[in-house]
Design a protein around this motif. Structure first.
Motif, PDB file in Angstrom:
ATOM      1  N   ASN A   7       0.593  -1.239   0.161  1.00 20.72           N
ATOM      2  CA  ASN A   7       0.109  -0.439   0.507  1.00 20.72           C
ATOM      3  C   ASN A   7       0.831   1.389   0.021  1.00 20.72           C
ATOM      4  O   ASN A   7       0.397   2.711   0.783  1.00 20.72           O
ATOM      5  N   ARG A   8       2.216   0.676  -0.580  1.00 23.80           N
ATOM      6  CA  ARG A   8       3.211   1.807  -0.595  1.00 23.80           C
ATOM      7  C   ARG A   8       3.272   2.760   0.287  1.00 23.80           C
ATOM      8  O   ARG A   8       4.293   3.450   0.275  1.00 23.80           O
ATOM      9  N   GLU A   9       4.135   1.604   1.381  1.00 22.64           N
ATOM     10  CA  GLU A   9       4.782   1.944   2.583  1.00 22.64           C
ATOM     11  C   GLU A   9       5.953   1.756   2.170  1.00 22.64           C
ATOM     12  O   GLU A   9       6.523   0.920   1.478  1.00 22.64           O
ATOM     13  N   PRO A  10       7.064   3.145   2.851  1.00 22.82           N
ATOM     14  CA  PRO A  10       8.065   2.277   2.128  1.00 22.82           C
ATOM     15  C   PRO A  10       8.748   1.421   3.225  1.00 22.82           C
ATOM     16  O   PRO A  10       8.134   0.932   3.945  1.00 22.82           O
ATOM     17  N   MET A  11       9.754   0.481   2.529  1.00 20.08           N
ATOM     18  CA  MET A  11      10.291  -0.493   3.199  1.00 20.08           C
ATOM     19  C   MET A  11      10.824   0.387   4.718  1.00 20.08           C
ATOM     20  O   MET A  11       9.989  -0.691   5.205  1.00 20.08           O
ATOM     21  N   ARG A  12      11.497   1.198   5.267  1.00 20.20           N
ATOM     22  CA  ARG A  12      11.844   1.303   6.819  1.00 20.20           C
ATOM     23  C   ARG A  12      10.858   1.113   7.750  1.00 20.20           C
ATOM     24  O   ARG A  12      10.479   0.243   8.225  1.00 20.20           O
ATOM     25  N   GLU A  13       9.175   2.344   6.764  1.00 15.37           N
ATOM     26  CA  GLU A  13       8.672   2.356   7.686  1.00 15.37           C
ATOM     27  C   GLU A  13       7.613   0.741   7.716  1.00 15.37           C
ATOM     28  O   GLU A  13       6.418   0.514   9.003  1.00 15.37           O
ATOM     29  N   ALA A  14       7.318   0.014   6.792  1.00 14.65           N
ATOM     30  CA  ALA A  14       6.312  -1.386   6.621  1.00 14.65           C
ATOM     31  C   ALA A  14       7.748  -1.465   7.756  1.00 14.65           C
ATOM     32  O   ALA A  14       6.800  -2.600   8.471  1.00 14.65           O
ATOM     33  N   VAL A  15       8.331  -1.615   7.911  1.00 13.15           N
ATOM     34  CA  VAL A  15       9.413  -2.993   9.051  1.00 13.15           C
ATOM     35  C   VAL A  15       8.660  -2.543  10.317  1.00 13.15           C
ATOM     36  O   VAL A  15       8.788  -3.402  11.286  1.00 13.15           O
ATOM     37  N   GLU A  16       8.818  -1.219  10.562  1.00 15.57           N
ATOM     38  CA  GLU A  16       8.878  -0.820  11.627  1.00 15.57           C
ATOM     39  C   GLU A  16       6.952  -1.470  12.796  1.00 15.57           C
ATOM     40  O   GLU A  16       7.116  -0.888  13.482  1.00 15.57           O
ATOM     41  N   MET A  17       6.258  -0.651  11.243  1.00 19.26           N
ATOM     42  CA  MET A  17       4.552  -1.171  11.082  1.00 19.26           C
ATOM     43  C   MET A  17       4.687  -2.547  11.680  1.00 19.26           C
ATOM     44  O   MET A  17       4.102  -2.797  12.421  1.00 19.26           O
ATOM     45  N   ALA A  18       5.674  -3.436  11.085  1.00 16.68           N
ATOM     46  CA  ALA A  18       5.043  -5.166  11.540  1.00 16.68           C
ATOM     47  C   ALA A  18       6.238  -5.565  13.059  1.00 16.68           C
ATOM     48  O   ALA A  18       5.541  -6.089  13.616  1.00 16.68           O
TER      49      ALA A  18
END
Length: 299
Positions: free
Chosen positions: A211-222
Motif C-alpha cells: 500500500n505504498r509504504e516505504p520499506m523502513r516504515e513497513a518494517v517499523e509497522m510490523a
C-alpha cells in the motif's frame, strides 16, 4: 540481530525431512525415519552454532504424517528425551527457532475439512516446539490464506477460526506473514488487530504487493506488533527478486550490496532475519558477514 536460513543445510550429507509414501506407512518405518531426521537436525544445529547462524527454521517433515489420521503412534512420548535434549542445545546456544507450515494450512478456507486439517498440522508443529521446551518466541508462521472473492469476509473468517477453534498453545506461537499476491502488510495488520498475532514481515513480498509504504516504515509497522516479553523481537523473511523470473521468485544467491542497503535503511531497528534464498547456508554466511561489518550481528 540473528541471521538464519530454512530447513536444509546443503553443506551436510543429511536431511532432517526424510519421509516415505503414505502407502508404505508403518510404525517401524516412522520410528526409523524420525530417528534419522532428529540426528540430522542435531548436526545442522551444531553447524549453525559453529558458524554463528543463530536463527533456524525447522522443516515441517521431522515427523512424517504427524497430523494425518494414519499416524496414531505416540511419537511424542517415544522421542521426548531427544526433543528435550535438542531444545536444551538450542537454548544453551541462544538460538531462535521457527516453523512454517506448508501452503495447505489455510485457516480461512470455506472448506471445513481444510480448516480441520490445517489446525491439526499447527497442533503438530506447535507440539514439536513444546517438546523442545522452547518459549513462545519460537513461532509458527502462516499466511493469511485466500480472499475467496471477498477479502473482508475472509479476514473475519480467519479471526473467527483463531478465536473459536485454535488451542491456546497454538495461538501463543502463531504469527502471520504478508504474501506476494493477496495479503498485504495492511491486511496482516488488520489480522493482528483482530487476533493479537504478531506480523512477520517479508521484504520481497512487500515489494510485490503493498500500500505504498516505504520499506523502513513497513518494517517499523510490523515490528510494533511484537511484544518483546511474549514474542521476542520482529522475525522477518528476506530475499530479493530472481532476475528474469516470475515476480516474487527468490534469488539463487544473496546480492550482498542489496542486503547491505536493506540493513542500512533499517539501521536502529532490531530484528531476526530468515534468508529465503535458494543456496541456504551459503548466503546466510555471506549475510552474517555483512551484518557483522555493520555492527548489527548478535554473537
Amino acid at each position: 540481530m540473528k541471521i538464519g536460513y530454512p530447513c536444509i543445510n546443503e553443506a551436510l550429507d543429511c536431511r532432517s525431512s526424510r519421509t516415505f509414501r503414505l502407502a508404505s506407512y508403518s510404525e517401524e518405518r516412522l520410528i526409523g525415519t524420525v530417528e534419522q531426521n532428529l540426528a540430522c537436525l542435531r548436526r545442522i544445529l551444531e553447524y549453525n552454532v559453529q558458524h554463528g547462524l543463530l536463527f533456524f527454521r525447522l522443516t515441517s517433515d521431522i515427523v512424517p504424517f504427524a497430523s494425518h489420521e494414519v499416524n496414531t503412534y505416540n511419537w511424542q512420548e517415544h522421542f521426548k528425551m531427544t526433543f528435550r535434549r535438542l531444545g536444551s542445545y538450542i537454548k544453551n546456544n541462544n538460538m531462535r527457532i521457527s516453523m512454517h507450515p506448508d501452503q495447505f494450512v489455510v485457516l480461512n478456507s470455506p472448506n471445513e475439512k481444510t480448516v480441520r486439517n490445517s489446525i491439526a498440522e499447527l497442533v503438530y508443529q506447535g507440539s514439536v516446539l513444546d517438546l523442545m521446551g522452547l518459549d513462545t518466541t519460537a513461532k509458527l508462521q502462516i499466511h493469511g490464506g485466500g480472499a475467496y472473492g471477498d477479502k473482508p469476509s475472509a479476514i473475519q473468517r480467519f479471526a473467527e477460526v483463531y478465536h473459536t477453534m485454535l488451542p491456546d498453545a497454538v495461538k501463543a506461537r502463531l504469527c502471520v506473514e504478508n504474501d506476494d499476491r493477496t495479503y498485504t502488510l495492511q491486511d496482516c495488520l488488520q489480522l493482528h488487530e483482530l487476533t493479537g498475532m504478531p506480523v512477520i514481515f517479508d521484504n520481497l513480498h512487500h515489494e510485490c504487493v503493498n500500500n505504498r509504504e516505504p520499506m523502513r516504515e513497513a518494517v517499523e509497522m510490523a515490528a510494533a506488533t511484537w511484544q518483546p516479553g511474549r514474542d521476542g523481537i520482529l522475525m522477518m523473511d528476506y530475499s530479493s527478486q530472481a532476475p528474469n523470473e516470475r515476480r516474487g521468485k527468490h534469488v539463487q544467491s544473496i546480492e550482498e550490496q542489496l542486503f547491505h542497503d536493506f540493513l542500512a535503511e533499517t539501521e536502529g531497528l532490531d530484528m531476526d532475519i530468515m534468508l529465503e534464498i535458494k543456496d541456504k547456508q551459503e548466503s546466510a554466511l555471506k549475510a552474517r558477514d555483512v551484518a557483522k561489518s555493520l555492527g548489527r550481528l548478535q554473537v
